[in-house]
Design a protein around this motif. Structure first.
Motif, short mmCIF file in Angstrom:
data_model
loop_
_atom_site.label_atom_id
_atom_site.label_comp_id
_atom_site.label_asym_id
_atom_site.label_seq_id
_atom_site.Cartn_x
_atom_site.Cartn_y
_atom_site.Cartn_z
N ALA A 171 4.02 35.43 1.66
CA ALA A 171 2.65 34.92 1.63
C ALA A 171 2.39 34.23 0.29
N GLU A 172 2.86 34.86 -0.79
CA GLU A 172 2.60 34.27 -2.10
C GLU A 172 3.36 32.96 -2.29
N LEU A 173 4.57 32.91 -1.78
CA LEU A 173 5.36 31.68 -1.92
C LEU A 173 4.77 30.56 -1.07
N ALA A 174 4.29 30.93 0.13
CA ALA A 174 3.74 29.91 1.02
C ALA A 174 2.42 29.37 0.50
N ALA A 175 1.71 30.19 -0.30
CA ALA A 175 0.40 29.77 -0.77
C ALA A 175 0.51 28.66 -1.81
N ARG A 176 1.67 28.52 -2.43
CA ARG A 176 1.81 27.47 -3.45
C ARG A 176 2.09 26.15 -2.78
N SER A 177 1.09 25.26 -2.77
CA SER A 177 1.28 24.00 -2.05
C SER A 177 2.02 22.98 -2.90
N ASP A 178 2.20 23.30 -4.20
CA ASP A 178 2.91 22.33 -5.04
C ASP A 178 4.41 22.60 -5.08
N ARG A 179 4.83 23.64 -4.39
CA ARG A 179 6.26 23.97 -4.36
C ARG A 179 6.69 24.23 -2.93
N ARG A 180 7.99 24.18 -2.73
CA ARG A 180 8.51 24.58 -1.43
C ARG A 180 9.05 25.99 -1.56
N PRO A 181 8.84 26.83 -0.55
CA PRO A 181 9.41 28.18 -0.64
C PRO A 181 10.93 28.11 -0.54
N PRO A 182 11.65 28.92 -1.34
CA PRO A 182 13.12 28.89 -1.26
C PRO A 182 13.59 29.44 0.08
N PRO A 183 14.72 28.93 0.60
CA PRO A 183 15.26 29.46 1.86
C PRO A 183 15.69 30.91 1.68
N LEU A 184 15.56 31.67 2.74
CA LEU A 184 15.85 33.10 2.68
C LEU A 184 16.89 33.48 3.73
N LEU A 185 17.88 34.25 3.30
CA LEU A 185 18.86 34.80 4.24
C LEU A 185 18.81 36.31 4.11
N VAL A 186 18.88 37.01 5.24
CA VAL A 186 18.96 38.46 5.18
C VAL A 186 20.42 38.85 5.33
N VAL A 187 20.93 39.61 4.35
CA VAL A 187 22.33 40.05 4.41
C VAL A 187 22.32 41.50 4.88
N VAL B 165 0.84 -1.20 0.00
CA VAL B 165 0.00 0.00 0.00
C VAL B 165 0.88 1.25 0.00
N ARG B 166 1.90 1.25 0.85
CA ARG B 166 2.75 2.44 0.95
C ARG B 166 3.50 2.70 -0.36
N LYS B 167 3.97 1.64 -0.98
CA LYS B 167 4.72 1.83 -2.22
C LYS B 167 3.82 2.36 -3.33
N VAL B 168 2.67 1.74 -3.47
CA VAL B 168 1.74 2.23 -4.50
C VAL B 168 1.36 3.68 -4.18
N GLY B 169 1.12 3.94 -2.87
CA GLY B 169 0.76 5.30 -2.45
C GLY B 169 1.85 6.29 -2.78
N THR B 170 3.09 5.91 -2.54
CA THR B 170 4.22 6.79 -2.83
C THR B 170 4.21 7.23 -4.28
N TYR B 171 4.07 6.26 -5.16
CA TYR B 171 4.13 6.61 -6.58
C TYR B 171 2.89 7.36 -7.03
N ALA B 172 1.77 7.03 -6.39
CA ALA B 172 0.55 7.77 -6.74
C ALA B 172 0.73 9.24 -6.35
N ILE B 173 1.33 9.48 -5.19
CA ILE B 173 1.56 10.86 -4.75
C ILE B 173 2.55 11.55 -5.69
N GLU B 174 3.60 10.82 -6.06
CA GLU B 174 4.58 11.40 -6.99
C GLU B 174 3.87 11.81 -8.28
N LEU B 175 2.96 10.97 -8.71
CA LEU B 175 2.27 11.27 -9.96
C LEU B 175 1.36 12.48 -9.81
N TYR B 176 0.50 12.45 -8.79
CA TYR B 176 -0.50 13.51 -8.69
C TYR B 176 0.10 14.83 -8.23
N SER B 177 1.28 14.79 -7.58
CA SER B 177 1.88 16.07 -7.22
C SER B 177 2.81 16.54 -8.33
#
Ligand SMILES: Nc1nc2c(ncn2[C@@H]2O[C@H](COP(=O)(O)OP(=O)(O)O)[C@@H](O)[C@H]2O)c(=O)[nH]1
Ligand SMILES: [Mg+2]
Length: 526
Positions: free
Chosen positions: A383-399, A231-243
């Motif tokens: 806010a805009e970056l966090a709203a995208r659930s299909d992506r991860r927001p890039p890490p941010l450093l303040v210089v 179940v987990r293996k099939v689920g893994t690939y199903a998630i890979e596909l749908y995401s």
């Protein structure tokens, strides 16, 4: 057999028997002696004690085995976008629910049903609006899921169950079908022994019982483990596909530049930019943002420092985002983008830039205390970056730039110990770091104070670079998702292109076919 028996000289066999006889006699003699000495009960007690200890050890070992097997399970991929979390929870819940009794191994067909149930859970999660989300699955993708899940399951079985490399799931199932017959045979065998040798039979019966019990448990555990992993293996690939991460091709999506990065690499400013650049892997895209005059261009200059000649100046004006190639130790290949002041770029433009970035460096000048507009721009972006659930927001450093301009402005005697600030300059730098962290709402560890003034560059090569390397894992995950997205779009276009081409050829051939009838159409074929 008989011939062999006849050939053996029976007198020879007598020799070991003669040798063994005195030792064999020890058992009855010993028992007799134990009785004489009144120790028989003690002996029986010892036998029971050791028996119980052996049984306990057996249970303990079996539990260890169980734990090992159950500890070995498919886990969610850390590279998944946040949207996958909910889907994985559904897969886990289904895996926990499977009961070996409902899914007997000998009924191979049922495995297909279990796979379908898993796929439906995941498909329904990603397409709640569709009635039968499974129908959204394309045939090549469906086959791909089953192929990869089975391959993975085979691999984990080979790794974790001894001798399983000689077994296929089919063979296990077949062995199970033989089980009742084998048990009947075993039963007959036991009864036979019972008649012939009561003591031996008693002992071996007890032993069989213990082992049989242990095995029965392990067998069911194995069965359950197999079902859950399936179940987990099939689920893994199903998630890979749908995401959107499952690609039809097996090549690593990061192994070559995306269309976008290939263009950027071509126009990128950098030393010794060779033709190879466009043949390497997808570069890490680092975006430098901040108000104008916050030191963005100086920051890129400072990062290039070691590799570029000091006289190599960057263009004074930066219209749109300008790509530079950055090559440093610990980094394969990177594009770093200089941008105009954040206040000059429209929000939309800022988001588009950030969506293509794997890491963001936000330059903020230490001596300019008013950071309200910066905070607003940064908040909107986050806010805009966090709203995208299909992506991860890039890490941010303040210089934090311009630390040399902090009070006392004339003093500049690096290095400054900011963890134990003693002199006024160190104290002011530490205070500025804390203030910016609060003003921009970023963790204090992600604010890196630097000086970028010509000839005074400080804290870039060590502290800032180390902080950037620390974000590399996260940045590479962002890059992976970004590449998978781009490749999927490429794949879709390639497929669509091929389909359109075929359709076009059909359409072109149509009038001729219609005119010439079936005969003519056949002639047309190559
Ligand atoms: N004293 C000092 N001057 C800096 C520092 N960083 C940048 N500058 C100067 O600030 C001015 C604006 O820098 P620039 O990199 O062009 O800012 P940008 O508009 O964000 O690209 C330039 O004259 C730089 O030399 C710093 O850390 N200390
Ligand atoms: Mg600039």
């Amino acid at each position: 057999m008989k011939a062999l028996w006849r050939r053996l000289d029976r007198w020879w066999l007598l020799i070991p028997l003669l040798w063994l006889l005195p030792f064999a006699a020890l058992l009855p003699i010993g028992l007799l002696w134990l009785r004489e000495a009144g120790l028989l009960l003690v002996w029986v007690g010892l036998v029971s004690f050791f028996g119980a200890a052996g049984y306990g050890l057996h249970l303990w070992l079996a539990r260890g085995q169980r734990r090992e097997l159950f500890g070995e399970q498919t886990r969610p991929n850390p590279d998944w976008p946040p949207a996958a979390d909910g889907a994985w929870a559904l897969v886990e819940a289904l895996a926990e629910r499977v009961d070996p009794e409902d899914w007997p191994l000998e009924e191979g067909m049922k495995f297909g049903l279990l796979a379908q149930q898993t796929l439906e859970e995941v498909a329904g999660y990603f397409h709640p609006e569709v009635d039968q989300p499974l129908l959204e699955l394309t045939l090549p993708h469906g086959l791909l899921i089953i192929e990869r899940a089975s391959r993975d399951l085979r691999e984990s079985i080979t790794e974790h169950i001894p001798f399983s490399h000689r077994l296929s799931v089919g063979a296990v199932a077949r062995a199970y079908r033989w089980k009742p017959f084998a048990e009947r045979l075993l039963g007959l065998y036991r009864v036979g022994q019972w008649v012939v040798n009561p003591t031996h039979a008693l002992l071996s019966e007890a032993w069989q019982h213990l082992r049989g019990h242990g095995y029965a448990m392990a067998r069911e555990d194995l069965h359950r483990w197999l079902l859950r992993e399936f179940v987990r293996k099939v689920g893994t690939y199903a998630i890979e596909l749908y995401s959107g991460r499952l690609l039809l091709s097996d090549t690593d999506p990061v192994s070559r530049p995306t269309v976008r990065s290939a263009q950027d690499l071509k126009v990128a400013v950098g030393v010794g930019v060779s033709e190879e650049a466009t043949q390497g892997p997808e570069p890490l895209r680092i975006l430098v943002l901040g108000r104008s005059n916050s030191g963005k261009s100086s920051l890129i200059n400072a990062l290039f420092g070691q590799l570029r000649a000091a006289t190599d100046l960057l263009p004074a004006t930066t219209g749109a985002a300008t790509p530079y190639r950055l090559e440093r130790e610990g980094l394969e290949v990177a594009l770093i983008f200089d941008t105009p002041g954040a206040e000059q770029v429209k929000r939309e433009g800022l988001r588009t830039l950030a969506e293509e970035a794997d890491m963001i460096l936000w330059a903020s000048a230490a001596h300019r205390a008013d950071r309200r507009s910066e905070r607003e721009a940064l908040d909107a972006l986050r806010a805009e970056l966090a709203a995208r659930s299909d992506r991860r927001p890039p890490p941010l450093l303040v210089v934090l730039t311009h630390i040399d301009r902090l009070r006392p402005p004339r003093e500049w005697r690096p290095p400054y110990d900011l963890s134990h600030p003693a002199d006024p300059k160190s104290k002011n730098i530490a205070a500025a770091v804390a203030a910016v962290a609060g003003d921009l709402e970023v963790p204090i560890a992600k604010v890196i104070p630097v000086c970028l003034a010509e000839g005074r560059v400080y804290n870039v090569d060590d502290t800032l670079w180390v902080a950037m390397l620390e974000q590399m894992d996260q940045a590479q995950r962002v890059r992976l998702l970004r590449c998978q997205d781009a490749r999927r779009r490429e794949e879709n276009w390639a497929l669509l292109g091929r389909q359109l081409a075929t359709a076009g050829r059909l359409l072109l051939a149509l009038p001729r076919r219609m005119a010439g009838g079936p005969e003519k159409a056949r002639e047309d074929r190559p």
